[in-house]
Write an enzyme that holds these catalytic residues in place. Structure first.
Site, PDB file in Angstrom:
ATOM      1  N   LYS A 128      10.942  -0.100 -14.639  1.00  0.00           N
ATOM      2  CA  LYS A 128      10.066  -0.713 -13.643  1.00  0.00           C
ATOM      3  C   LYS A 128       9.948  -2.186 -13.970  1.00  0.00           C
ATOM      4  O   LYS A 128      10.112  -2.586 -15.128  1.00  0.00           O
ATOM      5  CB  LYS A 128       8.675  -0.077 -13.692  1.00  0.00           C
ATOM      6  CG  LYS A 128       7.892  -0.262 -12.424  1.00  0.00           C
ATOM      7  CD  LYS A 128       8.291   0.749 -11.375  1.00  0.00           C
ATOM      8  CE  LYS A 128       7.492   0.616 -10.100  1.00  0.00           C
ATOM      9  NZ  LYS A 128       7.728   1.747  -9.194  1.00  0.00           N
TER      10      LYS A 128
HETATM   11  P1  NAD Z   1       2.733  -1.936  -0.056  1.00  0.00           P
HETATM   12  O1  NAD Z   1       2.489  -3.215  -0.773  1.00  0.00           O
HETATM   13  O2  NAD Z   1       3.702  -1.882   1.046  1.00  0.00           O
HETATM   14  O3  NAD Z   1       1.351  -1.349   0.486  1.00  0.00           O
HETATM   15  C1  NAD Z   1       0.234  -1.165  -0.352  1.00  0.00           C
HETATM   16  C2  NAD Z   1      -0.959  -0.768   0.490  1.00  0.00           C
HETATM   17  O4  NAD Z   1      -2.065  -0.553  -0.395  1.00  0.00           O
HETATM   18  C3  NAD Z   1      -1.394  -1.832   1.483  1.00  0.00           C
HETATM   19  O5  NAD Z   1      -1.922  -1.235   2.632  1.00  0.00           O
HETATM   20  C4  NAD Z   1      -2.493  -2.579   0.712  1.00  0.00           C
HETATM   21  O6  NAD Z   1      -3.403  -3.248   1.566  1.00  0.00           O
HETATM   22  C5  NAD Z   1      -3.137  -1.423  -0.008  1.00  0.00           C
HETATM   23  N1  NAD Z   1      -3.863  -1.826  -1.215  1.00  0.00           N
HETATM   24  C6  NAD Z   1      -3.516  -2.772  -2.122  1.00  0.00           C
HETATM   25  N2  NAD Z   1      -4.474  -2.890  -3.069  1.00  0.00           N
HETATM   26  C7  NAD Z   1      -5.428  -1.987  -2.740  1.00  0.00           C
HETATM   27  C8  NAD Z   1      -6.667  -1.636  -3.300  1.00  0.00           C
HETATM   28  N3  NAD Z   1      -7.127  -2.246  -4.384  1.00  0.00           N
HETATM   29  N4  NAD Z   1      -7.399  -0.636  -2.700  1.00  0.00           N
HETATM   30  C9  NAD Z   1      -6.939  -0.024  -1.596  1.00  0.00           C
HETATM   31  N5  NAD Z   1      -5.776  -0.330  -1.000  1.00  0.00           N
HETATM   32  C10 NAD Z   1      -5.036  -1.301  -1.567  1.00  0.00           C
HETATM   33  O7  NAD Z   1       3.116  -0.896  -1.226  1.00  0.00           O
HETATM   34  P2  NAD Z   1       3.897   0.473  -1.079  1.00  0.00           P
HETATM   35  O8  NAD Z   1       5.335   0.197  -1.327  1.00  0.00           O
HETATM   36  O9  NAD Z   1       3.444   1.179   0.141  1.00  0.00           O
HETATM   37  O10 NAD Z   1       3.371   1.249  -2.390  1.00  0.00           O
HETATM   38  C11 NAD Z   1       2.173   2.008  -2.368  1.00  0.00           C
HETATM   39  C12 NAD Z   1       2.164   2.970  -3.549  1.00  0.00           C
HETATM   40  O11 NAD Z   1       3.305   3.830  -3.465  1.00  0.00           O
HETATM   41  C13 NAD Z   1       2.256   2.296  -4.920  1.00  0.00           C
HETATM   42  O12 NAD Z   1       1.493   3.049  -5.845  1.00  0.00           O
HETATM   43  C14 NAD Z   1       3.729   2.398  -5.257  1.00  0.00           C
HETATM   44  O13 NAD Z   1       3.984   2.365  -6.638  1.00  0.00           O
HETATM   45  C15 NAD Z   1       4.055   3.768  -4.667  1.00  0.00           C
HETATM   46  N6  NAD Z   1       5.488   3.952  -4.384  1.00  0.00           N
HETATM   47  C16 NAD Z   1       6.152   3.125  -3.529  1.00  0.00           C
HETATM   48  C17 NAD Z   1       7.502   3.372  -3.255  1.00  0.00           C
HETATM   49  C18 NAD Z   1       8.282   2.553  -2.263  1.00  0.00           C
HETATM   50  O14 NAD Z   1       9.420   2.954  -1.937  1.00  0.00           O
HETATM   51  N7  NAD Z   1       7.755   1.454  -1.740  1.00  0.00           N
HETATM   52  C19 NAD Z   1       8.158   4.441  -3.882  1.00  0.00           C
HETATM   53  C20 NAD Z   1       7.443   5.259  -4.748  1.00  0.00           C
HETATM   54  C21 NAD Z   1       6.105   5.012  -4.981  1.00  0.00           C
END
Ligand code: NAD
Length: 436
Positions: A128
């Site tokens: 990561k």
């Molecule tokens: P993103 O940046 O696209 O979206 C994040 C979302 O969370 C946004 O709506 C943001 O406003 C919100 N957010 C941020 N800080 C926050 C807080 N303190 N309280 C509440 N909401 C908050 O990110 P993403 O890619 O959607 O990732 C979201 C989660 O999924 C993360 O934990 C990430 O590690 C996990 N994840 C993402 C992927 C991927 O392919 N993008 C894959 C596996 C896991």
């Protein structure tokens, strides 16, 4: 060859959290991730040297990233690339741009990638990356300079057959395009160096939706297990970014009723179900879903406790803790985010018989399609979207049914079953490769 250390090795002597930590809300993300690992290591009776190796990272790179800001000033950011374990293949894992992305958090996420990649059975190790920053406060040009500099600094340890970054929180296809270009300036055109790229630069059809789609595939399987009829099921989702928004849209497409969504600015709830297109339009005009007029404004904390059948945390870690675990009304919690449930909350949910679909399974759809993208880049051939989605569904369903079978066999919660499968696979690969 003889082991001369006086105490049994557990990884502590090389910086890993103690195997004796008791679950608490105060655990750091790395402590929490390692706590779940130690549980598997105990059940699998891993030898001490194997436990020590898998409890800590293989390689950790911390870099300084000086960035020229638009106003002419200079700011120094801190970035990391952590390679946790490469027994099963090249290191693979996303890059997070977030203010919380410190060494501890990135270590935890790297370890989770090792277990996730093993569980979903893609031929990758786990890694990561992260840059501690607030991306929403940076201009496009500042973000581009930050991204290029970061890639240039980690370029010594990444590579198509070494370590392949991807998007995570705060990064997206555009970030990956800049990373690919920065790497290409040094080493020549190399699309397979990152996944999650724009499709026109060698990205895979379906990668943007893949994590959310994977979430829905395994949620549907788990819903059957909890006697929830997915059609008409009430779903609440924290986070309306890449993962949360796609999960919401696909769940609604497949007949569920999405009653609540949120972003960093707060959430919106409507017991009759939300019109997601209207919510998204509102959020793009007013920066948050929170004041969507057809819903009741809720905080991110309140969202977790709304009346619903399925709760999907899809934002940040540690949001389900001992203070709210007994107030959650959902029968099924699906961890689309990484590490949203603290170990102590996990125990409370287990005791309450709330089914928790763990992160290393629930959000594995993203890395699965990243694997397909990497394969397509190596083959210099693009698959059709239908093929991508078909293969994704096949792998997600297979891993889900393996986790259910292991849970039934050992009378274990799903997280323990998932960790047991993953740790067993990685330990086996490490052993036959002669790592330890
Ligand atoms: P993103 O940046 O696209 O979206 C994040 C979302 O969370 C946004 O709506 C943001 O406003 C919100 N957010 C941020 N800080 C926050 C807080 N303190 N309280 C509440 N909401 C908050 O990110 P993403 O890619 O959607 O990732 C979201 C989660 O999924 C993360 O934990 C990430 O590690 C996990 N994840 C993402 C992927 C991927 O392919 N993008 C894959 C596996 C896991």
């Amino acid at each position: 060859m003889a082991e001369t250390l006086e105490k049994p090795r557990s990884g502590e002597d090389i910086g890993a959290p103690s195997r004796d930590l008791s679950p608490s809300d105060d655990m750091t993300p790395y402590e929490a991730a390692t706590y779940f690992f130690h549980g598997a290591a105990d059940r699998l009776k891993l030898e001490d040297h194997m436990r020590a190796m898998l409890a800590s990272s293989y390689r950790e790179l911390a870099v300084q990233i000086p960035v020229r800001m638009d106003d002419g000033s200079m700011r120094i950011y801190r970035g990391y690339r952590i390679q946790h374990n490469g027994a099963r293949g090249p290191y693979k894992g996303g890059i997070r741009f977030h203010e919380s992305a410190d060494l501890d958090e990135v270590r935890a996420l790297a370890a989770l990638m090792t277990w996730k990649n093993a569980l979903i059975d893609v031929p990758f190790g786990g890694a990561k990356g992260g840059v501690q920053c607030e991306p929403h406060l940076l201009s496009g040009a500042e973000l581009e300079r930050l991204t290029r500099r970061f890639m240039s600094m980690i370029s010594y340890i990444v590579g198509v057959n070494r370590d392949i970054p991807a998007p995570d929180m705060g990064t997206n296809a555009q970030t990956m395009a800049w990373m690919m270009d920065a790497y290409g300036q040094k080493y020549g055109y190399t699309p397979g160096i990152v996944t999650g790229k724009p499709v026109e630069l060698g990205g895979s059809p379906g990668r943007d939706a893949a994590t959310g789609r994977g979430v829905v595939i395994c949620t549907r399987e788990a819903a059957k297990r909890c006697s929830i009829n997915f059609r008409g099921a009430r779903v609440a989702i924290q986070g309306f970014g890449n993962v949360g928004r796609w999960a919401a849209e696909i769940a609604a497409e497949e007949g569920a009723s999405v009653v609540a969504v949120s972003d960093v600015g707060g959430g919106t709830y409507n017991e009759k179900g939300l019109d997601l297109e209207a919510v998204a339009k509102h959020a793009s005009d007013s920066l948050s879903v929170n004041d969507y007029p057809e819903g009741e404004a809720v905080t991110n904390e309140e969202l977790l406790e709304v009346e619903c059948d399925i709760l999907i945390p899809a934002a940040i870690h540690g949001v389900i803790h001992s203070g709210n675990a007994d107030k959650i009304k959902a029968k099924l919690v699906v961890e689309a985010a990484n590490g949203p449930t603290t170990p102590v909350a996990d125990q409370i949910l287990n005791d309450r018989k709330v089914v928790v679909l763990p992160d290393i399974l629930a959000n594995a759809g993203g890395v699965t399609v990243s694997y397909f993208e990497w394969v397509q880049n190596i083959q210099q051939f693009q698959w059709e979207l239908d093929q991508v989605n078909f293969e994704l569904k096949k792998r997600m369903r297979k891993a889900t049914s393996q986790v259910f079978a292991r849970a039934d066999e050992g009378d274990l919660p799903l997280r323990a079953a998932a960790f047991d499968i993953a740790v067993e696979r990685v330990a086996h690969a490490a052993h036959i490769r002669g790592y330890v």
